[in-house]
Design an enzyme around this catalytic site. Sequence first.
Site, PDB file in Angstrom:
ATOM      1  CB  CYS A   1      -0.958   0.089   1.188  1.00  0.00           C
ATOM      2  SG  CYS A   1      -2.091  -1.287   1.267  1.00  0.00           S
TER       3      CYS A   1
ATOM      4  NE  ARG B   1       4.562   1.781   0.224  1.00  0.00           N
ATOM      5  CZ  ARG B   1       5.491   1.449   1.086  1.00  0.00           C
ATOM      6  NH1 ARG B   1       6.762   1.595   0.788  1.00  0.00           N
ATOM      7  NH2 ARG B   1       5.178   0.965   2.276  1.00  0.00           N
TER       8      ARG B   1
ATOM      9  CD1 TRP C   1       0.264  -6.440  -3.072  1.00  0.00           C
ATOM     10  CD2 TRP C   1       0.018  -6.951  -0.906  1.00  0.00           C
ATOM     11  NE1 TRP C   1       0.646  -7.752  -2.900  1.00  0.00           N
ATOM     12  CE2 TRP C   1       0.498  -8.091  -1.585  1.00  0.00           C
ATOM     13  CE3 TRP C   1      -0.206  -7.040   0.473  1.00  0.00           C
ATOM     14  CZ2 TRP C   1       0.774  -9.296  -0.945  1.00  0.00           C
ATOM     15  CZ3 TRP C   1       0.053  -8.244   1.117  1.00  0.00           C
ATOM     16  CH2 TRP C   1       0.531  -9.356   0.405  1.00  0.00           C
TER      17      TRP C   1
ATOM     18  CG  ASN D   1       1.354   0.572   4.285  1.00  0.00           C
ATOM     19  OD1 ASN D   1       1.129  -0.604   4.080  1.00  0.00           O
ATOM     20  ND2 ASN D   1       2.577   1.074   4.300  1.00  0.00           N
ATOM     21  N   GLY D   2      -0.860  -1.217   6.437  1.00  0.00           N
ATOM     22  CA  GLY D   2      -0.505  -2.028   7.604  1.00  0.00           C
ATOM     23  C   GLY D   2      -1.635  -2.981   7.933  1.00  0.00           C
TER      24      GLY D   2
ATOM     25  CD  GLU E   1      17.805 -12.796  -7.082  1.00  0.00           C
ATOM     26  OE1 GLU E   1      17.249 -13.342  -6.114  1.00  0.00           O
ATOM     27  OE2 GLU E   1      17.429 -11.703  -7.542  1.00  0.00           O
TER      28      GLU E   1
ATOM     29  CE  LYS F   1      14.349 -11.119  -9.210  1.00  0.00           C
ATOM     30  NZ  LYS F   1      15.108 -10.837  -8.025  1.00  0.00           N
TER      31      LYS F   1
ATOM     32  CD  GLU G   1      10.443 -11.396  -8.117  1.00  0.00           C
ATOM     33  OE1 GLU G   1       9.708 -11.013  -7.202  1.00  0.00           O
ATOM     34  OE2 GLU G   1      11.670 -11.207  -8.117  1.00  0.00           O
TER      35      GLU G   1
ATOM     36  CG  HIS H   1      19.986 -36.375  -3.686  1.00  0.00           C
ATOM     37  ND1 HIS H   1      20.322 -37.609  -3.199  1.00  0.00           N
ATOM     38  CD2 HIS H   1      21.144 -35.716  -3.897  1.00  0.00           C
ATOM     39  CE1 HIS H   1      21.637 -37.702  -3.091  1.00  0.00           C
ATOM     40  NE2 HIS H   1      22.161 -36.566  -3.516  1.00  0.00           N
TER      41      HIS H   1
ATOM     42  CE  LYS I   1      11.891  -2.894  -5.028  1.00  0.00           C
ATOM     43  NZ  LYS I   1      12.628  -3.979  -5.724  1.00  0.00           N
TER      44      LYS I   1
HETATM   45  O1  M6R Z   1      13.164  -4.967   0.703  1.00  0.00           O
HETATM   46  P1  M6R Z   1      13.684  -6.319   1.042  1.00  0.00           P
HETATM   47  O2  M6R Z   1      15.039  -6.568   0.452  1.00  0.00           O
HETATM   48  O3  M6R Z   1      13.663  -6.615   2.507  1.00  0.00           O
HETATM   49  O4  M6R Z   1      12.684  -7.309   0.338  1.00  0.00           O
HETATM   50  C1  M6R Z   1      12.808  -8.680   0.461  1.00  0.00           C
HETATM   51  C2  M6R Z   1      11.942  -9.398  -0.529  1.00  0.00           C
HETATM   52  O5  M6R Z   1      10.599  -9.068  -0.345  1.00  0.00           O
HETATM   53  C3  M6R Z   1      12.350  -9.074  -1.966  1.00  0.00           C
HETATM   54  O6  M6R Z   1      13.676  -9.366  -2.207  1.00  0.00           O
HETATM   55  C4  M6R Z   1      11.468  -9.869  -2.961  1.00  0.00           C
HETATM   56  O7  M6R Z   1      11.728 -11.228  -2.850  1.00  0.00           O
HETATM   57  C5  M6R Z   1      11.678  -9.372  -4.382  1.00  0.00           C
HETATM   58  N1  M6R Z   1      10.415  -9.295  -5.061  1.00  0.00           N
HETATM   59  C6  M6R Z   1      12.560 -10.254  -5.187  1.00  0.00           C
HETATM   60  O8  M6R Z   1      12.726  -9.816  -6.482  1.00  0.00           O
END
Ligand code: M6R
Length: 612
Positions: free
Chosen positions: A2, A27, A73, A99-100, A485, A489, A492, A508, A607
């Site tokens: 949010c 956000r 969100w 927000n929260g 990683e 990527k 997501e 395994h 984000k």
């Molecule tokens: O802001 P942060 O680094 O604490 O965020 C952690 C994760 O939410 C963040 O890395 C998330 O996994 C991303 N969408 C990855 O691309």
Amino acid sequence: MCGIVAYVGPKQAYPILIKGLRRLEYRGYDSAGICMLNDVLNIYKCRGKVADLEEFVKDKHLTGTIGMAHTRWATHGEPNVVNAHPHFSENKSVAIIHNGIIENYASLRSELINRGYHFSSDTDTEVLVHLIEDILIHEKVPLEEAVRIALNQVIGAYAIVVLSKKSPDKIIAARKGSPLVVGIGKEEFFVASDATPIIEYTNNVVFLNDGEIAIIKRNKMLRIKTVGNKEETPYIQKLELSLSAIEKGGYDHFMLKEIFEQPRSIRDSMRGRLHMDQGLVTLGGIRDYEQKLLNAKRIIISACGTSWHAGLVGEYLLEDLARIPVEVEYSSEFRYRNPVLSEDDVVIVISQSGETADTLAAIELAKAKGATVLGICNVVGSSIARATDGGVYTHAGPEIGVASTKAFTAQVAVLTLLALLLAQRKGTIPVSRFRTILGELNNIPVKVEQVLKLNNQVKEIANLYKDVTNSLYLGRGYNFPVALEGALKLKEISYIHAEGYPAAEMKHGPIALIDEQMPVIVIATRKGSYEKVISNIQEVKARKGKIIAIINEGDVAVKKLADQYIEIPETEEMLVPMLATVPLQLLSYYIAVIRGCNVDQPRNLAKSVTVE
Ligand code: M6R
């Protein structure tokens, strides 16, 4: 989760609010709404993105110099118009954006229902606005006092802005656990979840602390009170954030811009810290904690998502170079797991946003158990940066794309500096070796530039694999976090199922997945377990899987086996993650673009995850 923005001043509020919402859309983007305060509170909201809201309000009454807006969100209640913010109080005299999460909303809701209040949404937020109205009616106090009394009844996290038609020149904002910044311009005030909606107008800001309420009155000085009713002096900071840093700068997407910024962001994260001429690393933000780190029995790294992957690279680096035992924990697990911690442990939290709720909770837990907590954060002044005892900023610049890219490589750069600093102090590596690694680290930005020149080649490979439904990413040693990683990527932003695995673990279980439809992306750079990785590639080939290999320039053996390959420059094994991750970011980006996905705002994501 949010985004919040509010304005009061001489200008028309709507253009400022809508532009602010666009900047905060990273956000959350499942619904949006706006409230303009004239003689009455006019609220307009709709499902969808900020662009949908703009379309929706085209013919609406939007004049006015005070207002607030929200991009959501969803946590409580599905994304729809009624659950979108702002929310009205019963008699429509008060409105709120939030927000929260209000954790005790259910009990407050039933109490309010018993007192005759009606709820039109499924949100936790609506209880707060009814509560404020109830206090205003029964206690006849000013708006700020009603908000303060209400907040004392609330358990949970919030950043809120409240407007009341009976206080037409007043904005009340408050925070606990969710970020909020007040911008102070010339006869005008801004409130926002981060500084991006504000920076165009002023760089004088006040970051609210947990438990603080901002009382903003047109043409008056900002006042801050705590929920405990203590008056505070606002601490005004000058922000160093440029407008260009938060715009796309000619790229189609923020993600692509941020991928291409990596030579600069890595360089900036090392500037003034890596001293080639003196053969030295300095990290000012942890100077007071160096001895603590050198004596630490254990370092625990706690983070989420991509930052957790950087933490894994950090584990290998710190153990390899500084010979300090390291454990890497998902913050969400760590915080609920009653971990064994003592004053001899140092906890390092890693976060791009500095607002991740689970990582904040991990900090609280670690502090309560007596550990020293250091942070590696990107956002200056963020909650995590402020909650830690000390720390090091990554100077990646604002990261807007939901998929984290430049933050990861900057985090790894800072962790490499930290490991080198501790290794030098402890004498765990020979001086000549230290110098060699330092020199190589210094060259990484140039080598990332070389990797970025492979952009078109990666785009072609993306075209070949755009329709796959599954994929496997394999790597060993330092390349295992790279595999994780790369897989994160892809999933997501393109919604293709992807798994990252240590290459040797494939047999395994995951090997059962391999057939001629399965692309297997292998990071097969020459240092480390190169021969072993070749054997793993053979195992995939024997089952007709397709191999996309990240190899070093001049490689012969893997090239022969791979269906497609991407050649990156050679470097020290421990520095490969900063190079090998880049083509994987590009691969995910182009696959997502070709599939027509919304790269910067993937579905269901936001984000910064400020809820647990
Ligand atoms: O802001 P942060 O680094 O604490 O965020 C952690 C994760 O939410 C963040 O890395 C998330 O996994 C991303 N969408 C990855 O691309």
